[in-house]
Design a protein around this motif. Structure first.
Motif, PDB file in Angstrom:
ATOM      1  N   GLN A   1       0.667  -1.281   0.242  1.00 59.61           N
ATOM      2  CA  GLN A   1      -0.038   0.028  -0.128  1.00 59.61           C
ATOM      3  C   GLN A   1       0.906   1.426  -0.014  1.00 59.61           C
ATOM      4  O   GLN A   1       0.515   2.349  -0.683  1.00 59.61           O
ATOM      5  N   LEU A   2       2.112   1.393   0.640  1.00 61.30           N
ATOM      6  CA  LEU A   2       3.005   2.468   0.549  1.00 61.30           C
ATOM      7  C   LEU A   2       3.420   2.572  -0.774  1.00 61.30           C
ATOM      8  O   LEU A   2       3.578   3.810  -1.183  1.00 61.30           O
ATOM      9  N   LEU A   3       3.689   1.486  -1.361  1.00 57.87           N
ATOM     10  CA  LEU A   3       4.270   1.641  -2.752  1.00 57.87           C
ATOM     11  C   LEU A   3       3.237   2.407  -4.006  1.00 57.87           C
ATOM     12  O   LEU A   3       3.352   3.339  -4.444  1.00 57.87           O
ATOM     13  N   ILE A   4       1.757   1.853  -3.444  1.00 58.97           N
ATOM     14  CA  ILE A   4       0.710   2.792  -4.230  1.00 58.97           C
ATOM     15  C   ILE A   4       0.625   4.091  -4.096  1.00 58.97           C
ATOM     16  O   ILE A   4       0.477   4.981  -4.795  1.00 58.97           O
TER      17      ILE A   4
ATOM     18  N   ASN B   1       2.800  -4.300  -7.604  1.00 56.10           N
ATOM     19  CA  ASN B   1       3.429  -2.951  -6.955  1.00 56.10           C
ATOM     20  C   ASN B   1       4.665  -2.636  -7.146  1.00 56.10           C
ATOM     21  O   ASN B   1       5.172  -1.429  -7.451  1.00 56.10           O
ATOM     22  N   LEU B   2       5.635  -3.704  -6.961  1.00 50.59           N
ATOM     23  CA  LEU B   2       7.041  -3.788  -7.238  1.00 50.59           C
ATOM     24  C   LEU B   2       7.251  -3.224  -8.706  1.00 50.59           C
ATOM     25  O   LEU B   2       7.925  -2.406  -8.867  1.00 50.59           O
ATOM     26  N   PRO B   3       6.667  -4.053  -9.792  1.00 50.38           N
ATOM     27  CA  PRO B   3       7.002  -3.616 -11.147  1.00 50.38           C
ATOM     28  C   PRO B   3       6.346  -2.398 -11.465  1.00 50.38           C
ATOM     29  O   PRO B   3       7.080  -1.386 -12.139  1.00 50.38           O
ATOM     30  N   LEU B   4       5.437  -2.037 -10.874  1.00 49.08           N
ATOM     31  CA  LEU B   4       4.801  -0.545 -11.270  1.00 49.08           C
ATOM     32  C   LEU B   4       5.795   0.605 -10.705  1.00 49.08           C
ATOM     33  O   LEU B   4       5.721   1.556 -11.143  1.00 49.08           O
TER      34      LEU B   4
ATOM     35  N   ILE C   1       5.278  -5.029 -17.773  1.00 40.99           N
ATOM     36  CA  ILE C   1       4.716  -5.074 -16.087  1.00 40.99           C
ATOM     37  C   ILE C   1       3.616  -6.409 -15.933  1.00 40.99           C
ATOM     38  O   ILE C   1       3.853  -6.949 -14.911  1.00 40.99           O
ATOM     39  N   ARG C   2       3.190  -6.521 -17.004  1.00 35.27           N
ATOM     40  CA  ARG C   2       2.275  -7.618 -16.705  1.00 35.27           C
ATOM     41  C   ARG C   2       2.875  -8.945 -16.847  1.00 35.27           C
ATOM     42  O   ARG C   2       2.577  -9.845 -16.043  1.00 35.27           O
TER      43      ARG C   2
ATOM     44  N   VAL D   1      10.492 -11.230  -9.688  1.00 38.77           N
ATOM     45  CA  VAL D   1       9.895 -10.085 -10.354  1.00 38.77           C
ATOM     46  C   VAL D   1      11.037  -8.646 -10.475  1.00 38.77           C
ATOM     47  O   VAL D   1      10.863  -7.949 -11.661  1.00 38.77           O
ATOM     48  N   GLY D   2      11.679  -8.492  -9.486  1.00 36.68           N
ATOM     49  CA  GLY D   2      12.631  -7.368  -9.630  1.00 36.68           C
ATOM     50  C   GLY D   2      13.557  -7.501 -10.688  1.00 36.68           C
ATOM     51  O   GLY D   2      14.097  -6.542 -11.255  1.00 36.68           O
ATOM     52  N   THR D   3      14.267  -8.645 -11.188  1.00 36.72           N
ATOM     53  CA  THR D   3      14.763  -8.997 -12.336  1.00 36.72           C
ATOM     54  C   THR D   3      14.360  -8.614 -13.764  1.00 36.72           C
ATOM     55  O   THR D   3      15.288  -8.561 -14.578  1.00 36.72           O
ATOM     56  N   ARG D   4      13.050  -8.656 -13.532  1.00 32.66           N
ATOM     57  CA  ARG D   4      12.504  -8.554 -15.192  1.00 32.66           C
ATOM     58  C   ARG D   4      12.696  -7.177 -15.381  1.00 32.66           C
ATOM     59  O   ARG D   4      12.562  -5.972 -14.812  1.00 32.66           O
ATOM     60  N   ARG D   5      13.121  -7.071 -16.672  1.00 33.15           N
ATOM     61  CA  ARG D   5      13.199  -5.542 -17.426  1.00 33.15           C
ATOM     62  C   ARG D   5      11.810  -4.867 -17.847  1.00 33.15           C
ATOM     63  O   ARG D   5      11.164  -5.250 -18.443  1.00 33.15           O
ATOM     64  N   ILE D   6      11.946  -3.795 -17.070  1.00 31.24           N
ATOM     65  CA  ILE D   6      10.604  -2.872 -17.385  1.00 31.24           C
ATOM     66  C   ILE D   6      10.983  -1.729 -18.391  1.00 31.24           C
ATOM     67  O   ILE D   6      11.915  -1.071 -18.138  1.00 31.24           O
TER      68      ILE D   6
END
Length: 828
Positions: A391-394, A517-520, A769-770, A823-828
């Protein structure tokens, strides 16, 4: 034989070989004809047509028309004759198709008629069976009474209205979010701080019997007392700060300040919540690890020596955590009963079941001391902690995007072409799948900022299915084991509650709120650099399947991409007049070459001349009338087509345009006025994002008014394939203008500043992101399934003592780390 005049009907009847032979002529007073007597005429025996004819004139003895062509052979839809015979029309009309009996099909003229265009043309779209759009269309047919939340944008800010007899156009919506179905309802995912002030009900009116005072002259002074009027309003004036917070928009400065203040207040409270929950989770987890692995701890906090105090401390930590996240607990339980479970529901159920089990164990501490049952308060606090971080990330994302939306920096809404026929027509020849065409349109105000920011994401949809399944399994397992071991237990209720909480602790999915929320968070930090905004996960649902985009040529060639190398003046043309004419025409057309003359017109924009009767000739150039003079601005073919003389030779032109430059000619009133040698350079940022579009197989549709912008030149400058580019023909410019026309307000979930890099980065970011969110959901689903499997296997082997809180805490920490790593290592 009496002499009579012949007309076309008589001649055609006489020379028709199939016509009956008339009886011998009689005097006009001998006997009445068929028309006079009313009886049918008696036909004689048929005779050859040649014997029935009588010699008249030489030109009537020829066999050409009557013997070779029958009147019935004339095809009315193709050829029509003036003053055609009525008999021929009647005979031909009987053979006509019903569509040809319309008045416009029978209009008499002596020209060939062409078939009218088919107004019912249906585009042949190859809908792939696994296409996202095809599946959504099939599901929409089964869902007939869906009411959408967001109104359709209309050009120039005019709302789209429909009469009662008209059927409103279909609204193409990719993902229908249930929380957004009712326009008067705000999704529960929006924090309570935005919903504090309720709507003020309409105040009633009060009528008094003063009918003689109803007619008032407003131009004259009013001597009567306002209380003496016939009708008066008893309500009070509503101040701006008293308006409901959810009804406030961002177009007013005061409202924007109020929303900004609430966002920052919510961010502060969430930061404090995360800090408190983090401390509670660490202390509670350390106590559980100390009991399992013998870590140093105070004697009255050790389960072996003081079980009741240990249970009381864990229960106290759980109550403090519940009080800190009361809104999450209350909202999650409420959504469970409403059958709209989300991430808050899963965290709430884990916490509530742990509290119930700890309260029951407080009266039976021996069961916990002997490891018959376990307390799973550390897992509940860990789940609440991760939920608070999500929620803090949002809220941080909302604060980051708010500046661009409120300050109207991101003033171009990213939208999809919703007219299916228009989308198919624009993308014809580029893609084989269902066309999902995205473009930009300028808007004065963006709506539904909070709705999109706190919209339902992929994790909420997962929890909506997972929570009821986990709840049913937990109830079945706890009741079955309580009945099975009732005779050997100190308290069946305590054992059942602990098993019930153990099932939720095993399937807690602690990192489920972080998978979206992390990828966003990672993506919005990059988007903000290009002045682009992605409000929430609804943006991903709206645009992740885009397969084509539509932009103007100025997006591919921004200011500075086209430079003026030299100018050559012809005849007695003044260079100032040539520059003004060319600048006026290119500015009116929106050409990429309008920046060529910016340096020469600094501070003189008011001198630009009015252009009338503007036209763009396909792949040739611009044409318009300035000061009653026809002005042409285009390539050599345009000048040749309009018979403009005095052009330089091809050899001379090649010498001036060596190095990849282009020659653009200007003519005024049929006389060659000037030649502009321009140099086109590729923009580095545009080249990078075009390469990325090519990797994703997304086609680019370009609207251009410039002869120098061709498929070959774009492909050479940006080193991409011509197959992914389409230059829209001039007949499609009207469709382009309709889809990109500015609107007064828009409710798009993504916006940018109108630049090509930001626009493309948002679309490609939605796909990335998806993909990252789907990977995270897969990992969390595996975590829940494996956790439930471990519980069932251990319970079947009666290894209750091994299912401790420290085991599940380490289990969820490992899965959380794996999820964040994936999730964090995915390239956005």
């Amino acid at each position: 034989m009496s002499k009579r005049d012949l007309n076309l009907e008589d001649i055609l009847k006489e020379y028709d070989p199939n016509a009956p032979v008339e009886a011998a002529e009689t005097p006009g007073d001998a006997a009445p004809g068929p028309a006079q007597s009313g009886t049918a005429p008696t036909l004689p025996e048929e005779k050859p047509a040649a014997q029935s004819r009588k010699p008249r004139q030489d030109k009537l003895n020829r066999r050409a028309p009557a013997d070779s062509v029958k009147p019935s052979d004339i095809k009315k839809p193709e050829v029509s004759f003036i003053n055609s015979a009525a008999a021929i029309e009647a005979a031909q009309r009987a053979k006509m198709h019903p569509e040809q009996e319309k008045p416009q099909a029978n209009y008499d003229t002596v020209v060939m008629k062409r078939p009218a265009p088919d107004v019912d043309y249906q585009p042949m779209i190859r809908k792939m069976s696994n296409s996202t759009r095809a599946k959504e269309m099939q599901s929409r047919k089964r869902r007939r009474h869906v009411q959408f939340t967001y109104e359709r944008e209309s050009p120039n800010g005019m709302p789209t209205r429909h009469t009662e007899s008209e059927t409103p156009p279909k609204r193409k919506v990719r993902v229908v979010v249930e929380d957004l179905q009712d326009p008067n309802k705000v999704p529960d995912s929006i924090p309570e701080t935005f919903l504090e002030t309720p709507y003020q009900s309409v105040q009633p009116t009060e009528c008094v019997s003063k009918a003689e005072k109803t007619s008032i002259d407003l131009s004259a002074p009013r001597p009567e007392d306002p209380s003496e009027l016939d009708v008066k309003f008893s309500g009070e004036r509503i101040l701006l700060e008293d308006q409901p917070k959810r009804a406030r928009g961002l177009d007013n400065a005061e409202d924007a300040k109020a929303v900004r203040r609430e966002i920052f207040e919510l961010r502060s409270s969430l930061s404090l919540r995360v800090l408190v929950l983090g401390l509670l989770a660490v202390i509670s987890g350390y106590l559980a690890l100390a009991d399992s692995y013998g870590l140093p701890v105070f004697a009255n906090m050790r389960l072996a020596s003081s079980p009741r105090s240990y249970i009381a401390i864990q229960l106290l930590f759980g109550l403090l955590g519940t009080a800190t996240a009361a809104s999450v607990i209350g909202g999650g339980i409420r959504k469970l009963f409403q059958l709209r479970s989300d991430c808050d529901t899963l965290a709430s159920m884990t916490t509530v079941t742990s509290l119930a089990a700890a309260a029951a164990c407080l009266f039976h501490p021996g069961m916990v001391q002997n490891h018959v049952v376990h307390l799973y308060m550390p897992i509940a606090l860990l789940t609440l902690l991760c939920n608070g971080i999500g929620q803090l990330l949002i809220v941080r994302r909302a604060a980051r995007n708010f500046h661009l939306i409120a300050d109207r920096v991101a003033d171009h809404a990213v939208v999809c072409v919703e007219n299916e026929k228009r989308a198919e027509s624009l993308t014809r020849g580029t893609i084989g799948d269902f066309p999902i065409l995205a473009t930009m349109r300028k808007t004065e105000r963006s709506l539904d900022f909070l709705r999109y920011t706190f919209s339902t994401d992929l994790a909420d949809k997962f929890c909506r299915m997972a929570c009821p399944i986990i709840l049913v399994l937990s109830i079945v397992v706890s009741i079955f084991l309580s009945i099975l071991r009732a005779s050997s237990l100190e308290s069946s209720l305590c054992f059942g509650l602990c098993v019930f909480s153990m099932c939720f602790a095993a399937c807690a999915c602690a990192a489920v709120t972080l998978v979206t929320n992390l990828p966003l968070e990672k993506g919005t930090k990059k988007f903000i650099k290009n002045k682009a905004v992605m409000l929430g996960y609804q943006s991903v649902d709206d645009f992740y399947d885009v397969n084509s985009i539509m932009v103007d040529a100025s997006a591919l060639f921004p200011e500075g991409s086209v430079a003026l190398s030299s100018i050559k003046i012809f005849s007695d043309t003044k260079i100032d007049d040539a520059i003004l004419d060319a600048a006026s025409l290119t500015r009116h057309a929106g050409s990429v070459m309008q920046g060529l003359f910016s340096d020469a017109l600094v501070g003189k924009e008011g001198m630009l001349r009015k252009v009338e009767n503007f036209a763009y000739e396909e792949s040739l150039g611009l044409c318009g009338w300035i000061n009653n003079k026809r002005v042409l601005f285009g390539n050599r073919e345009l000048m040749t087509g309009h018979n403009i003389e005095g052009l330089p030779t091809k050899t001379k032109e090649n010498e001036l345009t060596e190095g990849g430059r282009e020659a653009i000619y200007l003519s005024v009133s049929g006389n060659l006025a000037a030649m502009f040698v321009v140099d086109i350079k590729a923009n580095k940022a545009v080249r990078y994002w075009l390469k990325e579009l090519e990797k994703q197989e997304i086609c680019v549709l370009v609207r251009s008014h410039d002869a120098i912008i061709t498929l070959n030149r774009i492909a050479q400058l940006y080193d991409i394939s011509q197959e992914m580019i389409k230059i829209l023909p001039s007949r499609m410019h009207e469709d382009y203008n309709t889809e990109t026309a500015p609107v007064k307000h828009s409710n798009s979930s993504m916006a940018c500043s109108g630049r090509f890099p930001g626009f493309v980065q948002l679309l490609l970011g939605a796909k990335s992101i998806r993909a990252a969110a789907c990977l995270g959901i897969i990992l969390q689903t595996a975590s829940a399934c494996l956790g439930m499997a471990i519980v069932l296997v251990y319970l079947s082997m009666q290894a209750y003592a091994e299912l401790s809180a420290s085991l599940f805490m380490l289990y969820h920490l490992i899965w959380t780390g794996v999820t964040l790593l994936g999730v964090g290592t995915r390239r956005i």
